[in-house]
Design a protein around this motif. Structure first.
Motif, mmCIF file in Angstrom:
data_model
loop_
_atom_site.group_PDB
_atom_site.id
_atom_site.type_symbol
_atom_site.label_atom_id
_atom_site.label_comp_id
_atom_site.label_asym_id
_atom_site.label_seq_id
_atom_site.Cartn_x
_atom_site.Cartn_y
_atom_site.Cartn_z
ATOM 1 N N VAL A 215 42.036 46.149 33.126
ATOM 2 C CA VAL A 215 41.659 46.816 34.377
ATOM 3 C C VAL A 215 41.644 48.328 34.219
ATOM 4 N N THR A 216 42.591 48.867 33.454
ATOM 5 C CA THR A 216 42.719 50.322 33.333
ATOM 6 C C THR A 216 41.752 50.906 32.307
ATOM 7 N N LEU A 217 41.758 50.363 31.101
ATOM 8 C CA LEU A 217 40.964 50.940 30.023
ATOM 9 C C LEU A 217 39.562 50.354 29.938
ATOM 10 N N GLY A 218 39.442 49.050 30.213
ATOM 11 C CA GLY A 218 38.143 48.404 30.089
ATOM 12 C C GLY A 218 37.261 48.578 31.319
ATOM 13 N N LEU A 219 37.772 48.193 32.472
ATOM 14 C CA LEU A 219 36.972 48.217 33.696
ATOM 15 C C LEU A 219 37.138 49.496 34.506
ATOM 16 N N ARG A 220 38.264 50.202 34.295
ATOM 17 C CA ARG A 220 38.573 51.424 35.052
ATOM 18 C C ARG A 220 38.550 51.156 36.562
ATOM 19 N N LYS A 221 39.207 50.073 36.948
ATOM 20 C CA LYS A 221 39.229 49.692 38.365
ATOM 21 C C LYS A 221 40.640 49.622 38.941
ATOM 22 N N LEU A 222 41.582 50.304 38.316
ATOM 23 C CA LEU A 222 42.953 50.278 38.822
ATOM 24 C C LEU A 222 43.055 50.748 40.272
ATOM 25 N N PRO A 223 42.269 51.742 40.711
ATOM 26 C CA PRO A 223 42.350 52.154 42.123
ATOM 27 C C PRO A 223 42.033 51.027 43.113
ATOM 28 N N ASN A 224 41.339 49.976 42.657
ATOM 29 C CA ASN A 224 41.004 48.870 43.552
ATOM 30 C C ASN A 224 42.243 48.119 44.027
ATOM 31 N N VAL A 225 43.369 48.298 43.341
ATOM 32 C CA VAL A 225 44.598 47.609 43.732
ATOM 33 C C VAL A 225 44.975 47.959 45.169
ATOM 34 N N LYS A 226 44.762 49.206 45.557
ATOM 35 C CA LYS A 226 45.163 49.641 46.903
ATOM 36 C C LYS A 226 44.345 48.955 48.000
ATOM 37 N N LEU A 227 43.208 48.349 47.634
ATOM 38 C CA LEU A 227 42.379 47.659 48.617
ATOM 39 C C LEU A 227 43.031 46.367 49.106
ATOM 40 N N ALA A 228 44.064 45.923 48.405
ATOM 41 C CA ALA A 228 44.771 44.707 48.820
ATOM 42 C C ALA A 228 45.752 44.973 49.950
ATOM 43 N N PHE A 229 45.961 46.230 50.263
ATOM 44 C CA PHE A 229 46.948 46.602 51.276
ATOM 45 C C PHE A 229 46.272 47.343 52.422
ATOM 46 N N GLY A 230 46.912 47.316 53.575
ATOM 47 C CA GLY A 230 46.388 48.034 54.721
ATOM 48 C C GLY A 230 46.083 47.117 55.886
ATOM 49 N N GLN A 231 45.596 47.700 56.942
ATOM 50 C CA GLN A 231 45.322 46.962 58.171
ATOM 51 C C GLN A 231 44.240 45.906 57.937
ATOM 52 N N GLY A 232 44.471 44.726 58.481
ATOM 53 C CA GLY A 232 43.514 43.634 58.367
ATOM 54 C C GLY A 232 43.714 42.771 57.144
ATOM 55 N N ARG A 233 44.648 43.146 56.263
ATOM 56 C CA ARG A 233 44.938 42.343 55.074
ATOM 57 C C ARG A 233 46.108 41.405 55.369
ATOM 58 N N PRO A 234 45.890 40.094 55.365
ATOM 59 C CA PRO A 234 47.005 39.168 55.624
ATOM 60 C C PRO A 234 48.048 39.251 54.519
ATOM 61 N N TRP A 235 49.305 39.146 54.900
ATOM 62 C CA TRP A 235 50.392 39.283 53.931
ATOM 63 C C TRP A 235 50.353 38.208 52.847
ATOM 64 N N TRP A 236 49.810 37.032 53.203
ATOM 65 C CA TRP A 236 49.884 35.908 52.278
ATOM 66 C C TRP A 236 48.936 36.028 51.088
ATOM 67 N N ILE A 237 48.048 37.040 51.077
ATOM 68 C CA ILE A 237 47.160 37.183 49.927
ATOM 69 C C ILE A 237 47.924 37.628 48.678
ATOM 70 N N LEU A 238 49.181 38.031 48.844
ATOM 71 C CA LEU A 238 49.997 38.446 47.710
ATOM 72 C C LEU A 238 50.880 37.321 47.181
ATOM 73 N N THR A 239 50.796 36.139 47.798
ATOM 74 C CA THR A 239 51.696 35.050 47.409
ATOM 75 C C THR A 239 51.159 34.211 46.250
ATOM 76 N N GLY A 240 49.942 34.478 45.807
ATOM 77 C CA GLY A 240 49.379 33.696 44.701
ATOM 78 C C GLY A 240 50.225 33.799 43.443
ATOM 79 N N GLY A 241 50.733 35.001 43.163
ATOM 80 C CA GLY A 241 51.568 35.183 41.983
ATOM 81 C C GLY A 241 52.869 34.417 42.076
ATOM 82 N N LEU A 242 53.429 34.329 43.283
ATOM 83 C CA LEU A 242 54.662 33.563 43.479
ATOM 84 C C LEU A 242 54.421 32.084 43.191
ATOM 85 N N ILE A 243 53.319 31.551 43.717
ATOM 86 C CA ILE A 243 52.982 30.142 43.482
ATOM 87 C C ILE A 243 52.727 29.897 41.995
ATOM 88 N N GLY A 244 51.998 30.824 41.364
ATOM 89 C CA GLY A 244 51.711 30.688 39.938
ATOM 90 C C GLY A 244 52.964 30.742 39.085
#
Length: 312
Positions: A215-244
């Motif tokens: 993500v950092t060196l190949g795609l250069r899209k690390l700033p996209n991480v912040k798009l997962a947070f903020g108003q309108g983002r349901p909290w449960w979208i971060l639970t995939g890693g817990l399930i995995g």
């Protein structure tokens, strides 16, 4: 029986994780960024669990100097398996994206069991186990392929005529084989460390580092991480890693006890069962699709196949 029920339960979590990570991808606009977030959440959870159970995240130097190098590739295989489905879907469609990795997992798990690869429990490939595998494959076709074929015929729709899909189809099978291979590797790592939790943490850490580099060196899209947070983002979208993380931990725990093949196959049965429930009731925002009689027949065949594999 308890171990098989546990394998079924962790398998049930996989489609939920897929749905959650797919929703996460819609916000961060990249399957690799979504996977990075998922691996980071899972690594954090497993790190806390390791500290609580072992008191340290460190491992002995002998893990590097005396153990085989393949102990460290579980995280890489997990990365390929997690992102593979997202990458294949636009090329192959839903049916093949589901079926081909499952076929790969069955093939790899049987090979690992038969030859005792990666220090796994060796189980001879008997005639009845072979019959069980064939019945499993027929059941999978009934569940995944036939409903789509029959629906197209009913609507008078032609078969898909896109260009050559063979490279993507082979990659789908290969991705499934890698997912199945991850299980005995993490299982052996857990045996060496005397902690499947610590093994799962190391696997997730390796995967997270690989994804961070992509993500950092190949795609250069690390700033996209912040798009997962903020108003309108349901909290449960971060639970995939817990399930995995629970899935990887469960596989690392069960494989040394009952063998790779049976754990993978029972887990796959749980995945398919949960996927059908999600479609039947339109859960997690999925389009509601009724389960057909041919799919119920497929479930019955899979149960028969699992019984033949377990008993014989």
């Amino acid at each position: 029986m308890f171990f098989l029920l546990f394998a079924l339960l962790i398998g049930i979590g996989v489609p939920v994780q897929t749905a959650v990570n797919s929703r996460l991808r819609s916000y961060v606009l990249s399957p690799f960024v979504a996977s990075l977030i998922s691996f980071t959440v899972g690594m954090t959870f497993l790190g806390i669990a390791t500290l609580l159970t072992k008191g340290t995240l460190l491992f002995p130097a002998s893990l590097v100097t005396e153990e085989p190098a393949w102990l460290w590739i579980g995280g890489l295989l997990g990365v390929i398996g997690l992102t593979g489905n997202i990458l294949l879907f636009p090329k192959l469609g839903g049916v093949q994206t589901v079926l081909l990795p499952i076929m790969g997992q069955i093939i790899a798990s049987m090979l690992i069991d038969t030859f005792g690869l990666f220090n796994s429990l060796q189980q001879p490939f008997t005639l009845m186990r072979g019959v069980g595998v064939l019945i499993l494959v027929v059941g999978l076709i009934c569940i995944v392929v036939l409903p789509d074929v029959l629906n197209r015929r009913k609507r008078g729709m032609p078969a898909e005529t896109q260009g050559s899909k063979l490279p993507f189809q082979l990659f789908g099978i290969l991705a499934g084989m890698m997912m199945a291979t991850q299980a005995p590797i993490n299982g052996h790592l857990g045996s060496v460390l005397h902690s499947p939790i610590h093994a799962a943490f190391i696997s997730f850490t390796v995967g997270m580092i690989i994804l961070l580099l992509i993500v950092t060196l190949g795609l250069r899209k690390l700033p996209n991480v912040k798009l997962a947070f903020g108003q309108g983002r349901p909290w449960w979208i971060l639970t995939g890693g817990l399930i995995g993380s629970i899935f990887v931990l469960g596989m690392a725990t069960l494989v040394p006890i009952v063998g790779t093949g049976l754990v993978v196959i029972v887990g796959l049965f749980g995945q398919i069962l949960c996927s059908m429930m999600i479609d039947q009731f339109g859960l997690l925002g999925a389009k509601k699709t009724s389960v057909t009689g041919i799919q119920l027949l497929g479930i019955l065949l899979m149960i028969i196949g699992v019984i033949l594999i377990e008993v014989f």
